[in-house]
Motif scaffolding. Sequence first.
Motif, PDB file in Angstrom:
ATOM      1  N   ILE A 243       0.869  -1.174   0.000  1.00  0.00           N
ATOM      2  CA  ILE A 243       0.000   0.000   0.000  1.00  0.00           C
ATOM      3  C   ILE A 243       0.910   1.230   0.000  1.00  0.00           C
ATOM      4  CG2 ILE A 243      -1.798  -1.197   1.303  1.00  0.00           C
ATOM      5  CD1 ILE A 243      -0.997   0.735   3.682  1.00  0.00           C
ATOM      6  N   ALA A 244       0.322   2.399  -0.265  1.00  0.00           N
ATOM      7  CA  ALA A 244       1.131   3.626  -0.234  1.00  0.00           C
ATOM      8  C   ALA A 244       0.366   4.747   0.456  1.00  0.00           C
ATOM      9  CB  ALA A 244       1.501   4.048  -1.650  1.00  0.00           C
ATOM     10  N   LEU A 245       1.121   5.585   1.160  1.00  0.00           N
ATOM     11  CA  LEU A 245       0.567   6.763   1.818  1.00  0.00           C
ATOM     12  C   LEU A 245       1.407   7.979   1.442  1.00  0.00           C
ATOM     13  CD1 LEU A 245       0.431   4.221   4.089  1.00  0.00           C
ATOM     14  CD2 LEU A 245      -1.004   5.921   5.189  1.00  0.00           C
TER      15      LEU A 245
ATOM     16  N   ASN B 100      -3.471   5.611  -0.393  1.00  0.00           N
ATOM     17  CA  ASN B 100      -3.924   6.123  -1.690  1.00  0.00           C
ATOM     18  C   ASN B 100      -4.066   5.006  -2.706  1.00  0.00           C
ATOM     19  OD1 ASN B 100      -1.630   6.177  -3.752  1.00  0.00           O
ATOM     20  ND2 ASN B 100      -0.666   7.111  -1.971  1.00  0.00           N
ATOM     21  N   HIS B 101      -3.461   3.839  -2.454  1.00  0.00           N
ATOM     22  CA  HIS B 101      -3.787   2.643  -3.234  1.00  0.00           C
ATOM     23  C   HIS B 101      -3.436   1.381  -2.477  1.00  0.00           C
ATOM     24  CE1 HIS B 101       0.442   3.379  -4.582  1.00  0.00           C
ATOM     25  NE2 HIS B 101       0.538   2.083  -4.758  1.00  0.00           N
ATOM     26  N   PHE B 102      -4.131   0.317  -2.816  1.00  0.00           N
ATOM     27  CA  PHE B 102      -3.737  -1.038  -2.465  1.00  0.00           C
ATOM     28  C   PHE B 102      -3.233  -1.651  -3.764  1.00  0.00           C
ATOM     29  CE2 PHE B 102      -5.136  -2.453   1.848  1.00  0.00           C
ATOM     30  CZ  PHE B 102      -5.591  -1.238   2.316  1.00  0.00           C
TER      31      PHE B 102
ATOM     32  N   LYS C 117       5.856   7.308 -12.312  1.00  0.00           N
ATOM     33  CA  LYS C 117       4.671   7.293 -13.178  1.00  0.00           C
ATOM     34  C   LYS C 117       3.421   6.839 -12.418  1.00  0.00           C
ATOM     35  CE  LYS C 117       7.355   8.416 -16.514  1.00  0.00           C
ATOM     36  NZ  LYS C 117       7.604   9.864 -16.520  1.00  0.00           N
ATOM     37  N   ILE C 118       3.577   5.951 -11.449  1.00  0.00           N
ATOM     38  CA  ILE C 118       2.427   5.472 -10.652  1.00  0.00           C
ATOM     39  C   ILE C 118       1.787   6.647  -9.893  1.00  0.00           C
ATOM     40  CG2 ILE C 118       1.702   3.994  -8.727  1.00  0.00           C
ATOM     41  CD1 ILE C 118       2.332   2.211 -11.006  1.00  0.00           C
ATOM     42  N   PHE C 119       2.623   7.586  -9.413  1.00  0.00           N
ATOM     43  CA  PHE C 119       2.077   8.771  -8.724  1.00  0.00           C
ATOM     44  C   PHE C 119       0.998   9.448  -9.579  1.00  0.00           C
ATOM     45  CE2 PHE C 119       6.202   8.974  -6.294  1.00  0.00           C
ATOM     46  CZ  PHE C 119       5.659   9.040  -5.023  1.00  0.00           C
TER      47      PHE C 119
HETATM   48  C1  OOG Z   1       2.981   6.148  -4.674  1.00  0.00           C
HETATM   49  C2  OOG Z   1       3.516   5.894  -6.072  1.00  0.00           C
HETATM   50  C3  OOG Z   1       4.614   4.828  -6.099  1.00  0.00           C
HETATM   51  C4  OOG Z   1       4.849   2.287  -6.452  1.00  0.00           C
HETATM   52  O1  OOG Z   1       4.357   1.168  -6.284  1.00  0.00           O
HETATM   53  O2  OOG Z   1       5.897   2.456  -7.098  1.00  0.00           O
HETATM   54  C5  OOG Z   1       4.112   3.444  -5.892  1.00  0.00           C
HETATM   55  C6  OOG Z   1       1.845   7.120  -4.629  1.00  0.00           C
HETATM   56  O3  OOG Z   1       1.144   7.302  -5.628  1.00  0.00           O
HETATM   57  O4  OOG Z   1       1.658   7.707  -3.563  1.00  0.00           O
HETATM   58  O5  OOG Z   1       3.111   3.194  -5.304  1.00  0.00           O
END
Ligand code: OOG
Length: 267
Positions: free
Chosen positions: A43-45, A165-167, A259-261
């Motif tokens: 996951i990301a925060l 912000n995502h799983f 790019k994921i951001f």
């Molecule tokens: C995190 C982006 C990076 C990854 O898996 O490389 C990421 C974000 O969007 O906050 O999640």
Amino acid sequence: MHSNVNELFENLWQNYLEVTPSAKRVHQLLGSSQQADIINDHIALRTFNLEKIGLEKLAAHFKAVGYQECGEYHFEAKKLYAKHFEHPDRNQPKVFISELLLEQCSENLQRIVTELVAQIPDDAVTADNFLYSGTHWSMDHATYEALLAESEYAAWMAAWGFRANHFTVSVNALENFETLEQVNQALKDGGFLLNTSGGEIKGSKEVLLEQSSTLADLITLPFSDGPATIPSCFYEFARRYEVAPGMLYTGFVAASADKIFESTNAR
Ligand code: OOG
Ligand code: NI
């Protein structure tokens, strides 16, 4: 702070579902009948690098349930810094935390963000629910637009606050799919829009990690001067490759993360 890792993730998941209705449909599309093969890779925060709520303040909640710091990443153009954390129990999701480097932003952006963050009660930051507490301020639409003009990340953070912000679905664990191409095709056939920044698939077998993601859901947020519909949260898909027999790569790839951001960009 939580002392039980599963409890922490269950709360983060329920909070994420509140603003990401498409997540349930992703599970139906990709999971086997029992859904036991939907495993979270990570996951990301997000946060701002102010002392009160910086990356380390978020990390403390994960360290309290056994996570350890494992890698760091720099995103110069986006003015971001990030770290990733892993749990000794390999079945627990990895955690990616980033922060916006405010001293590199305009004085106007710094002023806006400082005023929002000043409204967070000190004790909120160590409370059990901090990582899924959302915003602790109200904001008008013009302020959101001002942030958006300079940093999509800042605008997202000001709108949605503290939450996952995502799983990320672990493609390796899926029973019905082998490749990320197959997963992407099923998502597109199911009507999902993918993040195409840097191509649908970011990374490669050579860098040991392939990733793709949906574009964030569009959700109506009650700004102080009326509602507006903006990007909320998204779903990511990750396929990892072996570094040694039976040992998958556990890190992230900065060029892909960059790019994921953009999965939460305005569209
Ligand atoms: C995190 C982006 C990076 C990854 O898996 O490389 C990421 C974000 O969007 O906050 O999640
Ligand atoms: Ni991710």
